[in-house]
Design a protein around this motif. Structure first.
Motif, mmCIF file in Angstrom:
data_model
loop_
_atom_site.group_PDB
_atom_site.id
_atom_site.type_symbol
_atom_site.label_atom_id
_atom_site.label_comp_id
_atom_site.label_asym_id
_atom_site.label_seq_id
_atom_site.Cartn_x
_atom_site.Cartn_y
_atom_site.Cartn_z
ATOM 1 N N PRO A 61 20.682 -18.908 -22.219
ATOM 2 C CA PRO A 61 20.150 -19.073 -20.716
ATOM 3 C C PRO A 61 18.917 -20.128 -20.651
ATOM 4 N N GLN A 62 18.298 -20.561 -21.723
ATOM 5 C CA GLN A 62 17.479 -21.615 -21.544
ATOM 6 C C GLN A 62 18.119 -22.940 -21.334
ATOM 7 N N ALA A 63 19.352 -23.114 -21.522
ATOM 8 C CA ALA A 63 19.986 -24.234 -21.374
ATOM 9 C C ALA A 63 20.198 -24.439 -19.934
ATOM 10 N N TYR A 64 20.769 -23.149 -19.280
ATOM 11 C CA TYR A 64 21.092 -23.202 -17.835
ATOM 12 C C TYR A 64 19.775 -23.375 -17.131
ATOM 13 N N VAL A 65 18.864 -22.832 -17.490
ATOM 14 C CA VAL A 65 17.681 -22.835 -16.567
ATOM 15 C C VAL A 65 17.089 -24.471 -16.690
ATOM 16 N N GLU A 66 17.063 -25.250 -17.729
ATOM 17 C CA GLU A 66 16.785 -26.516 -17.945
ATOM 18 C C GLU A 66 17.543 -27.512 -17.150
ATOM 19 N N ALA A 67 18.932 -27.116 -17.118
ATOM 20 C CA ALA A 67 20.021 -27.908 -16.309
ATOM 21 C C ALA A 67 19.562 -27.751 -14.951
ATOM 22 N N VAL A 68 19.172 -26.590 -14.162
ATOM 23 C CA VAL A 68 18.941 -26.418 -12.891
ATOM 24 C C VAL A 68 17.558 -27.148 -12.530
ATOM 25 N N GLU A 69 16.815 -26.920 -13.720
ATOM 26 C CA GLU A 69 15.388 -27.738 -13.241
ATOM 27 C C GLU A 69 15.554 -29.322 -13.194
ATOM 28 N N MET A 70 16.435 -29.845 -13.942
ATOM 29 C CA MET A 70 16.595 -31.103 -14.046
ATOM 30 C C MET A 70 17.412 -31.622 -12.594
ATOM 31 N N MET A 71 18.115 -30.800 -12.071
ATOM 32 C CA MET A 71 18.907 -31.210 -10.808
ATOM 33 C C MET A 71 17.958 -31.027 -9.631
ATOM 34 N N LEU A 72 17.042 -30.069 -9.686
ATOM 35 C CA LEU A 72 16.091 -29.878 -8.495
ATOM 36 C C LEU A 72 14.730 -30.711 -8.552
ATOM 37 N N TRP A 73 14.382 -30.993 -9.864
ATOM 38 C CA TRP A 73 13.180 -31.629 -9.978
ATOM 39 C C TRP A 73 13.431 -33.001 -10.924
ATOM 40 N N PRO A 74 13.598 -34.386 -10.387
ATOM 41 C CA PRO A 74 13.835 -35.379 -11.495
ATOM 42 C C PRO A 74 12.959 -35.319 -12.741
ATOM 43 N N HIS A 75 13.560 -35.577 -13.733
ATOM 44 C CA HIS A 75 12.863 -35.997 -14.882
ATOM 45 C C HIS A 75 12.779 -37.521 -15.397
ATOM 46 N N ARG A 76 11.755 -38.059 -14.986
ATOM 47 C CA ARG A 76 12.019 -39.584 -14.946
ATOM 48 C C ARG A 76 11.267 -40.273 -16.146
#
Length: 129
Positions: A61-76
């Motif tokens: 589940p942590q991997a899914y949460v991180e994937a959604v975070e990266m889609m919603l808020w750019p990690h530059r």
């Protein structure tokens, strides 16, 4: 019990590599897993294996949460850090630790150093001050 967990880990890796659950492949994987060396100078404990297997289940589940975070808020931004290997780790447990770090989308192990350190690359939202 530890020998069974080591055998299970080797078979799991075999099935992930071959993506084939036919009877012939299962027997071949079992034969290869039994032939591979499995005795290590450092004895792993059952509680370490159970803890790591629990961490694997929590990483999904942590991997899914991180994937959604990266889609919603750019990690530059990115950073490379060194993380110390936990004491008394067998090669199988070290592999699972590396798998856990690499499984989540924001991190990947760049290198394992024989002196007991992982070099970990992370993507982050903001630079550290």
């Amino acid at each position: 019990m530890i020998a069974v967990l080591d055998l299970f880990l080797k078979l799991t890796i075999w099935f992930l590599l071959t993506a084939d659950l036919s009877l012939v492949n299962i027997l071949l994987g079992l034969a290869i897993a039994l032939i591979l060396p499995g005795k290590y100078s450092v004895a792993s404990q059952l509680k370490d294996w159970l803890r790591v297997l629990g961490e694997v289940l929590l990483a999904i589940p942590q991997a899914y949460v991180e994937a959604v975070e990266m889609m919603l808020w750019p990690h530059r931004y990115e950073e490379v850090t060194m993380e110390q290997v936990k004491p008394n780790r067998t090669p199988g447990l070290i592999f699972l630790d590396i798998f856990l770090i690499t499984f989540t989308p924001k991190t990947i192990v760049l290198q394992y150093h024989e002196n007991g350190w992982y070099e970990v690359h992370r993507v982050v939202r903001r630079k550290k001050p």
